[in-house]
Scaffold this active site. Structure first.
Site, PDB file in Angstrom:
ATOM      1  CG  ASP A 136       3.138   1.450   9.485  1.00 49.74           C
ATOM      2  OD1 ASP A 136       3.283   1.671   8.265  1.00 49.74           O
ATOM      3  OD2 ASP A 136       2.894   2.342  10.319  1.00 49.74           O
TER       4      ASP A 136
ATOM      5  CB  CYS B 280      -4.661  10.783  11.285  1.00 48.73           C
ATOM      6  SG  CYS B 280      -3.120   9.962  11.655  1.00 48.73           S
TER       7      CYS B 280
ATOM      8  CE  LYS C  59      -1.766   1.529   4.021  1.00 45.10           C
ATOM      9  NZ  LYS C  59      -1.460   2.935   4.328  1.00 45.10           N
ATOM     10  CG  ASN C  60       2.248   2.687   3.493  1.00 46.51           C
ATOM     11  OD1 ASN C  60       1.109   3.041   3.167  1.00 46.51           O
ATOM     12  ND2 ASN C  60       2.573   2.426   4.733  1.00 46.51           N
TER      13      ASN C  60
ATOM     14  NE  ARG D 189       1.109  10.600  10.059  1.00 43.16           N
ATOM     15  CZ  ARG D 189       0.454   9.649   9.389  1.00 43.16           C
ATOM     16  NH1 ARG D 189      -0.694   9.224   9.870  1.00 43.16           N
ATOM     17  NH2 ARG D 189       0.927   9.154   8.261  1.00 43.16           N
TER      18      ARG D 189
ATOM     19  NE  ARG E 139      -7.632   4.556   5.452  1.00 46.72           N
ATOM     20  CZ  ARG E 139      -7.320   5.804   5.797  1.00 46.72           C
ATOM     21  NH1 ARG E 139      -7.890   6.365   6.847  1.00 46.72           N
ATOM     22  NH2 ARG E 139      -6.430   6.495   5.114  1.00 46.72           N
TER      23      ARG E 139
HETATM   24  C1  EPZ Z   1       4.466   6.785   6.121  1.00 39.72           C
HETATM   25  O1  EPZ Z   1       3.778   7.897   6.689  1.00 39.72           O
HETATM   26  C2  EPZ Z   1       3.452   5.660   6.060  1.00 39.72           C
HETATM   27  N1  EPZ Z   1       2.336   6.052   5.202  1.00 39.72           N
HETATM   28  C3  EPZ Z   1       2.944   5.350   7.472  1.00 39.72           C
HETATM   29  O2  EPZ Z   1       2.063   4.221   7.363  1.00 39.72           O
HETATM   30  C4  EPZ Z   1       4.147   4.947   8.332  1.00 39.72           C
HETATM   31  O3  EPZ Z   1       3.700   4.709   9.650  1.00 39.72           O
HETATM   32  C5  EPZ Z   1       5.175   6.081   8.327  1.00 39.72           C
HETATM   33  O4  EPZ Z   1       5.559   6.373   6.956  1.00 39.72           O
HETATM   34  C6  EPZ Z   1       6.437   5.734   9.108  1.00 39.72           C
HETATM   35  O5  EPZ Z   1       7.019   4.582   8.574  1.00 39.72           O
HETATM   36  C7  EPZ Z   1       2.505   6.030   3.849  1.00 39.72           C
HETATM   37  O6  EPZ Z   1       3.568   5.721   3.347  1.00 39.72           O
HETATM   38  C8  EPZ Z   1       1.311   6.400   3.025  1.00 39.72           C
HETATM   39  P1  EPZ Z   1       6.841   9.970   8.151  1.00 39.72           P
HETATM   40  P2  EPZ Z   1       4.491   9.362   6.685  1.00 39.72           P
HETATM   41  O7  EPZ Z   1       6.826  11.229   7.371  1.00 39.72           O
HETATM   42  O8  EPZ Z   1       5.249   9.541   5.442  1.00 39.72           O
HETATM   43  C9  EPZ Z   1       7.098  13.292  11.462  1.00 39.72           C
HETATM   44  C10 EPZ Z   1       0.112   2.976   7.718  1.00 39.72           C
HETATM   45  O9  EPZ Z   1      -0.403   2.492   8.738  1.00 39.72           O
HETATM   46  N2  EPZ Z   1       7.021  14.235  10.335  1.00 39.72           N
HETATM   47  O10 EPZ Z   1       7.986   9.013   7.979  1.00 39.72           O
HETATM   48  O11 EPZ Z   1       3.467  10.362   7.051  1.00 39.72           O
HETATM   49  C11 EPZ Z   1       5.791  12.543  11.669  1.00 39.72           C
HETATM   50  O12 EPZ Z   1       4.907  13.315  12.473  1.00 39.72           O
HETATM   51  C12 EPZ Z   1       0.677   4.389   7.758  1.00 39.72           C
HETATM   52  O13 EPZ Z   1       0.221   2.379   6.610  1.00 39.72           O
HETATM   53  C13 EPZ Z   1       7.232  15.587  10.585  1.00 39.72           C
HETATM   54  O14 EPZ Z   1       7.471  16.002  11.728  1.00 39.72           O
HETATM   55  O15 EPZ Z   1       5.497   9.177   7.907  1.00 39.72           O
HETATM   56  C14 EPZ Z   1       6.235  11.286  12.347  1.00 39.72           C
HETATM   57  O16 EPZ Z   1       6.416  11.553  13.717  1.00 39.72           O
HETATM   58  C15 EPZ Z   1       0.503   5.049   9.112  1.00 39.72           C
HETATM   59  N3  EPZ Z   1       7.149  16.474   9.553  1.00 39.72           N
HETATM   60  C16 EPZ Z   1       7.618  11.005  11.721  1.00 39.72           C
HETATM   61  O17 EPZ Z   1       8.034  12.241  11.127  1.00 39.72           O
HETATM   62  C17 EPZ Z   1       6.893  16.066   8.272  1.00 39.72           C
HETATM   63  O18 EPZ Z   1       6.848  16.928   7.370  1.00 39.72           O
HETATM   64  C18 EPZ Z   1       7.604   9.962  10.652  1.00 39.72           C
HETATM   65  O19 EPZ Z   1       6.669  10.354   9.689  1.00 39.72           O
HETATM   66  C19 EPZ Z   1       6.668  14.691   8.040  1.00 39.72           C
HETATM   67  C20 EPZ Z   1       6.749  13.793   9.083  1.00 39.72           C
END
Ligand code: EPZ
Length: 421
Positions: free
Chosen positions: A307, A117, A22-23, A122, A399
């Protein structure tokens, strides 16, 4: 609303086909907006989130063929630039991934700022920082992100992330494809899904090196070509079924799964006395009775993935011994704890850590799904809880998991899906 009614106590035996990730699929679909030539994706999973992203593509005028038999062709040749509306972005945060391709191709992008969320605030500040490093002017206009490239388009630059964000790395990669000169992305996320996006972009004609390491280099190109790309298998789905085998003391072959994509998960499962080994079709996982209590800390890839934290907690709930589970990636990812406790799990929360004291057995009850991964942890617990467990709000599950209940029933689980009364 639908719910799953699970009769616990049945070992899982058999084979599970792991679907496309999915991701990986979500950023790949968004990236099709970059190109005026068709992109064909194979191994596409049948998921609600994929359908949401395809609806967003059609909002931009992308011609979508399929998915049929997991094959889909996206042609953004006639795509027009529009704002990504709040109600679409609110429904699925990954919609923010259209920001990079729209800006790179049209020089301007307006995307509703995704709210938080269930699992955390996020923020998208790192996405915006990446665009600004390529020369874009980025502002927030009443809840809408407005990003505008200079008249001559984006120029290559150095993007240094404070933390390896998956989404922000994907935004940086796509936005840099046409940026004049060279772009260096430092402290990039190393996830297999980032590598898969880079591989597809290269197939489309982009010039990218270093995906999968902390340092990615992108050299701007002027145009793209038609491409065909097979989506990697879903490592989180594979890890989930591995834990389903472990929690029931069963034995599953996960066809299509790749041990090397599981990162630290393989080592953690072995420490918990779960046996797993690669086969020529994928991965074999065998539970050996009660797992051993094992500590984990969630970290960016290749560390233990956030995850799979909820699923691992369900496994540790019946472990022999205690385990400390630290969640360092998201600030609110323990919503499954009160629900697991309703099934008899003994979990004590202390800030970003959860102390799980293994109990010999869980007892079935009604529980509520709150987010995608929390809901599947409740299904895992229900597989082993005595009596009947009812998991409500299974739309969360749909989802991110294709036909989860059907796949489990085929391996001996007793699950029926029904409309909630
Ligand atoms: C991706 O989300 C995945 N989603 C998430 O999967 C997964 O949990 C996450 O990566 C971590 O592996 C998709 O790929 C669609 P991040 P993403 O940016 O990209 C902070 C699932 O269940 N952050 O790596 O949003 C953020 O708040 C979902 O399939 C900032 O501060 O994750 C978090 O604490 C849930 N500023 C950390 O970084 C930003 O601009 C990691 O987030 C972006 C992120």
């Amino acid at each position: 609303m639908e719910r799953l009614v699970i009769e616990g106590g049945h070992r899982l035996e058999g084979t599970v086909q792991i679907c496309g990730a999915k991701n990986a699929a979500l950023p790949l679909i968004a990236a099709s907006l970059l190109s005026d030539r068709p992109v064909t994706l194979t191994n596409v999973p049948e998921l609600a989130d994929i359908r949401s992203m395809l609806t967003l593509m059609e909002h931009y005028g992308v011609a979508v063929k399929g998915p049929s038999h997991a094959v889909m062709t996206l042609d953004a040749g006639a795509a027009v630039n529009k704002e990504a509306p709040y109600d679409m972005v609110r429904r699925m945060r990954a919609s923010v991934l259209v920001l990079g391709p729209l800006l790179a191709r049209f020089g301007h992008a307006r995307v509703s700022q995704p709210g938080g969320c269930a699992i955390g605030a996020r923020p998208v500040d790192l996405h915006l920082k990446a665009l600004a490093a390529l020369g874009a002017t980025v502002s927030l206009d009443g809840g809408t992100i407005d990003a505008r490239a200079p008249d001559g388009g984006l120029t290559g630059g150095r993007i240094v992330f404070g933390s390896p964000s998956v989404g922000a790395t994907e935004t940086a990669l796509v936005a840099a494809v046409f940026a004049r000169g060279e772009t260096e992305i430092l402290n990039a996320a190393r996830d297999p899904e980032v590598c898969d996006l880079a591989a597809c972009l290269v197939a489309m004609g982009a010039a990218i090196e270093g995906a999968g390491t902390h340092r990615i280099l992108v050299r701007g190109v002027t145009g793209l070509k038609p491409a065909r790309h097979e989506i990697i298998p879903d490592r989180i789905e594979a890890g989930t079924y591995a834990m389903a085998a472990a929690i029931t003391g069963g034995h599953l072959e996960l066809t299509g799964a790749r041990l090397e994509h599981l990162g630290a998960v393989g080592a953690v499962l072995e420490a918990a006395d779960v046996q797993l080994w690669p086969t020529d079709r994928g991965l074999m996982v065998s539970g050996t009775g009660r797992p051993r209590g094992t500590d984990i800390t969630t970290e960016p890839y290749p560390g233990f993935p956030t995850d799979l934290q909820a699923q691992f907690m369900a496994l540790m709930a019946i472990a022999d011994g205690a385990s400390m589970i630290r969640e360092t990636v998201f600030e609110n990812r323990f919503m499954h704890v009160p629900e697991l406790s309703r099934l008899g799990a003994n979990v004590t929360l202390q800030g970003t850590s959860a102390l799980v004291r293994g109990v010999p057995r869980l007892k079935g009850a009604q529980v509520m799904a709150t987010d995608l991964r929390a809901s599947v942890s409740l299904v895992l617990a229900g597989l082993v809880a005595e009596g009947e467990t009812i998991v409500n709000r299974v739309y969360h599950l749909d989802r991110g998991y294709e036909a989860l209940d059907r796949k489990l029933v085929r391996c001996g689980a007793r699950i029926r899906r029904e409309a909630a009364p």
